[in-house]
Structures are given as C-alpha cells and as structure tokens.
Design a protein around this motif. Structure first.
Motif, PDB file in Angstrom:
ATOM      1  N   ASP A  15      82.600 -56.144  18.162  1.00 14.12           N
ATOM      2  CA  ASP A  15      81.370 -55.036  18.069  1.00 14.12           C
ATOM      3  C   ASP A  15      79.965 -54.785  17.103  1.00 14.12           C
ATOM      4  O   ASP A  15      79.795 -54.588  17.326  1.00 14.12           O
ATOM      5  CB  ASP A  15      82.487 -54.241  17.896  1.00 14.12           C
ATOM      6  CG  ASP A  15      83.830 -53.752  19.572  1.00 14.12           C
ATOM      7  OD1 ASP A  15      83.493 -54.272  20.287  1.00 14.12           O
ATOM      8  OD2 ASP A  15      84.973 -53.301  19.012  1.00 14.12           O
ATOM      9  N   ALA A  16      81.193 -55.726  16.315  1.00 18.80           N
ATOM     10  CA  ALA A  16      80.401 -55.902  14.779  1.00 18.80           C
ATOM     11  C   ALA A  16      78.555 -56.292  14.746  1.00 18.80           C
ATOM     12  O   ALA A  16      78.048 -56.466  14.612  1.00 18.80           O
ATOM     13  CB  ALA A  16      80.918 -56.332  13.393  1.00 18.80           C
ATOM     14  N   TYR A  17      79.490 -57.514  15.772  1.00 19.52           N
ATOM     15  CA  TYR A  17      77.819 -58.697  16.172  1.00 19.52           C
ATOM     16  C   TYR A  17      76.807 -57.591  17.247  1.00 19.52           C
ATOM     17  O   TYR A  17      75.761 -58.122  17.541  1.00 19.52           O
ATOM     18  CB  TYR A  17      78.147 -60.123  15.779  1.00 19.52           C
ATOM     19  CG  TYR A  17      78.393 -60.655  14.835  1.00 19.52           C
ATOM     20  CD1 TYR A  17      76.859 -61.083  14.154  1.00 19.52           C
ATOM     21  CD2 TYR A  17      78.827 -60.324  13.646  1.00 19.52           C
ATOM     22  CE1 TYR A  17      76.563 -61.940  13.153  1.00 19.52           C
ATOM     23  CE2 TYR A  17      78.599 -61.160  12.748  1.00 19.52           C
ATOM     24  CZ  TYR A  17      78.158 -61.711  12.567  1.00 19.52           C
ATOM     25  OH  TYR A  17      77.482 -62.014  10.946  1.00 19.52           O
ATOM     26  N   PRO A  57      72.531 -53.488  16.024  1.00 23.72           N
ATOM     27  CA  PRO A  57      71.339 -53.760  15.720  1.00 23.72           C
ATOM     28  C   PRO A  57      71.775 -54.496  14.342  1.00 23.72           C
ATOM     29  O   PRO A  57      70.594 -55.735  14.365  1.00 23.72           O
ATOM     30  CB  PRO A  57      70.835 -52.478  15.161  1.00 23.72           C
ATOM     31  CG  PRO A  57      71.230 -51.488  16.468  1.00 23.72           C
ATOM     32  CD  PRO A  57      72.119 -51.678  17.193  1.00 23.72           C
ATOM     33  N   ASP A  58      72.380 -54.766  13.806  1.00 18.31           N
ATOM     34  CA  ASP A  58      73.007 -55.132  12.810  1.00 18.31           C
ATOM     35  C   ASP A  58      73.088 -57.381  12.800  1.00 18.31           C
ATOM     36  O   ASP A  58      72.926 -57.699  11.988  1.00 18.31           O
ATOM     37  CB  ASP A  58      73.903 -54.861  11.219  1.00 18.31           C
ATOM     38  CG  ASP A  58      73.003 -53.871  10.090  1.00 18.31           C
ATOM     39  OD1 ASP A  58      72.238 -53.146  10.317  1.00 18.31           O
ATOM     40  OD2 ASP A  58      74.297 -52.411  10.024  1.00 18.31           O
ATOM     41  N   GLY A  59      73.873 -56.593  13.880  1.00 21.76           N
ATOM     42  CA  GLY A  59      74.025 -58.440  14.535  1.00 21.76           C
ATOM     43  C   GLY A  59      73.036 -58.628  15.095  1.00 21.76           C
ATOM     44  O   GLY A  59      73.270 -59.925  14.612  1.00 21.76           O
ATOM     45  N   ARG A  84      81.599 -59.191   9.182  1.00 26.63           N
ATOM     46  CA  ARG A  84      80.432 -57.778   9.463  1.00 26.63           C
ATOM     47  C   ARG A  84      79.416 -58.921   9.369  1.00 26.63           C
ATOM     48  O   ARG A  84      78.542 -59.879   8.467  1.00 26.63           O
ATOM     49  CB  ARG A  84      80.829 -56.818   8.640  1.00 26.63           C
ATOM     50  CG  ARG A  84      82.556 -56.565   8.748  1.00 26.63           C
ATOM     51  CD  ARG A  84      82.455 -56.175  10.231  1.00 26.63           C
ATOM     52  NE  ARG A  84      83.678 -55.620  10.261  1.00 26.63           N
ATOM     53  CZ  ARG A  84      84.622 -55.814  11.274  1.00 26.63           C
ATOM     54  NH1 ARG A  84      84.394 -57.449  11.233  1.00 26.63           N
ATOM     55  NH2 ARG A  84      85.990 -55.892  12.220  1.00 26.63           N
ATOM     56  N   PRO A  85      78.354 -58.314  10.209  1.00 29.53           N
ATOM     57  CA  PRO A  85      76.741 -59.143   9.471  1.00 29.53           C
ATOM     58  C   PRO A  85      75.992 -58.283   7.992  1.00 29.53           C
ATOM     59  O   PRO A  85      77.131 -57.062   7.616  1.00 29.53           O
ATOM     60  CB  PRO A  85      75.585 -58.072  11.023  1.00 29.53           C
ATOM     61  CG  PRO A  85      76.711 -57.220  12.124  1.00 29.53           C
ATOM     62  CD  PRO A  85      78.099 -57.990  11.003  1.00 29.53           C
TER      63      PRO A  85
END
Length: 204
Positions: free
Chosen positions: A104-106, A109-111, A128-129
């Motif tokens: 889910d973290a990647y 948009p950050d991921g 986390r990214p």
C-alpha cells in the motif's frame, strides 16, 4: 491552339494526398513516442506529488497486484536462501503476512516517485518510500541541513534504459549500484496513445 486547363479539383488532389501522408506520419511518430512522453510526464508528476496527474498514468490495482507478487517472491527467495536459520525462516514467514502495508505504501505517488528514481522496495515489512523531496526544497535550509540532506539522499541508479518489449509493453530498466542488480518498471498500452505504469519486476 489553347493549352488544356487544370480543374480546381485536379489541382487540390495532390495537396490533399500530401496532407494525409503528413498526418499519418505525424500520428505514427506520436504513437511511437507516446510511452516516452508518458514516462516523462509521470516522473515529473510523481516527483511533484501531483496526485491527479499520477492517477492518469498509473494503473494502481495492477501495480498493487504486481508489487504484492514481487515482494512475496522476494521474501520466499530469502526464505529458501536462509533455510538453515530458524530465526530467519520465522522472520520471512512473518514478513509474508505483513506485506500489505508495504504494498500500500508503494502503490502511492510517493512510491511511484521512488520506483522511478531508482529506489525500489527491498522487502522489509516496515519499509516506506522516502518523503517528497520537493516539499523539503520549498523551505529555506541552513548549509548544515543541506549537507545532511545531501548525505542522506539515496544513490542514483547506475544506468537507466527504456524501450519497447512488445507492441503493447514498454519497459524502463534501472541498474542499481550493487553489482549487476537491477529492476524494471513496466508500462502497458491502453488504446492507441495512452500508456500506464502497470507492473514492477524486482528480479530482472
């Protein structure tokens, strides 16, 4: 004796054919360049955390499924490599059950920004990214803070290549600094000119 007169239709026909040929060539050129344009637009939007534009260029359900498959495979390979260590085995088994938050973290948009900047996940469940660099750049920083940020910045991939794998698949390969380690981001065609990031291969 009078010369034959050219009709208006006869004079314009070659012009129409020329225009049609130009349009067809331009369309083919744009179709060929469209994944490169999509990659550039997506990277700029992801770096800026422009969620609306990122959503236009990422198939998040497909990307999430791909990340889950790749990270499970990564953990399973570790499990096989460390089968002599009971502690490593237990850790890998726990990791497989905790990959949801990592995926889910990647799949954000950050991921996406991390994936397109040579920073893929390494399979640690708590991973986390990195935070958006653009947000930090907006605020003035002291020289010491700038030095710290520079030292903390991840190394860029050694080499990046991009090209068609097939008519409907476009692959960007990132070579990392550790030996020959590399991974790829896979774009898939939707329609004639539209491409979306749909998969990641962490073990190319």
């Amino acid at each position: 004796m009078t010369a034959p007169t050219r009709t208006k239709g006869g004079a314009t026909r070659p012009l129409i054919i020329t225009l049609v040929v130009i349009v067809v060539i331009a369309a083919l050129g744009f179709a060929y360049a469209s994944p490169y344009i999509a990659l550039n637009n997506l990277k700029r939007a992801a770096d800026a955390r422009d969620t609306q534009t990122v959503n236009q260029y990422v198939d998040f359900p497909a990307l999430r499924d791909s990340l889950k498959e790749q990270i499970v495979g990564m953990l399973n390979r570790r499990l096989g490599a460390d089968n002599d260590s009971k502690l490593a085995t237990i850790g890998a088994m726990i990791g497989v059950t905790l990959i949801g938050p990592l995926v889910d973290a990647y799949a954000t948009p950050d991921g996406v920004a991390a994936l397109l900047n040579g920073m893929p996940p390494h399979g640690d469940p708590s991973e986390r990214p990195p935070a958006a660099p653009a947000a930090a750049a907006q605020a003035p920083a002291s020289p010491a803070a700038g030095d710290a940020a520079h030292s903390a910045a991840p190394a860029q991939p050694r080499q990046t290549t991009a090209g068609y794998r097939s008519l409907n698949e476009f692959v960007v390969t990132y070579r990392r600094g550790e030996g020959d380690a590399h991974y790829s981001a896979i774009f898939r065609r939707e329609g004639l000119f539209t491409w979306k990031l749909a998969a990641i291969n962490l073990n190319e």
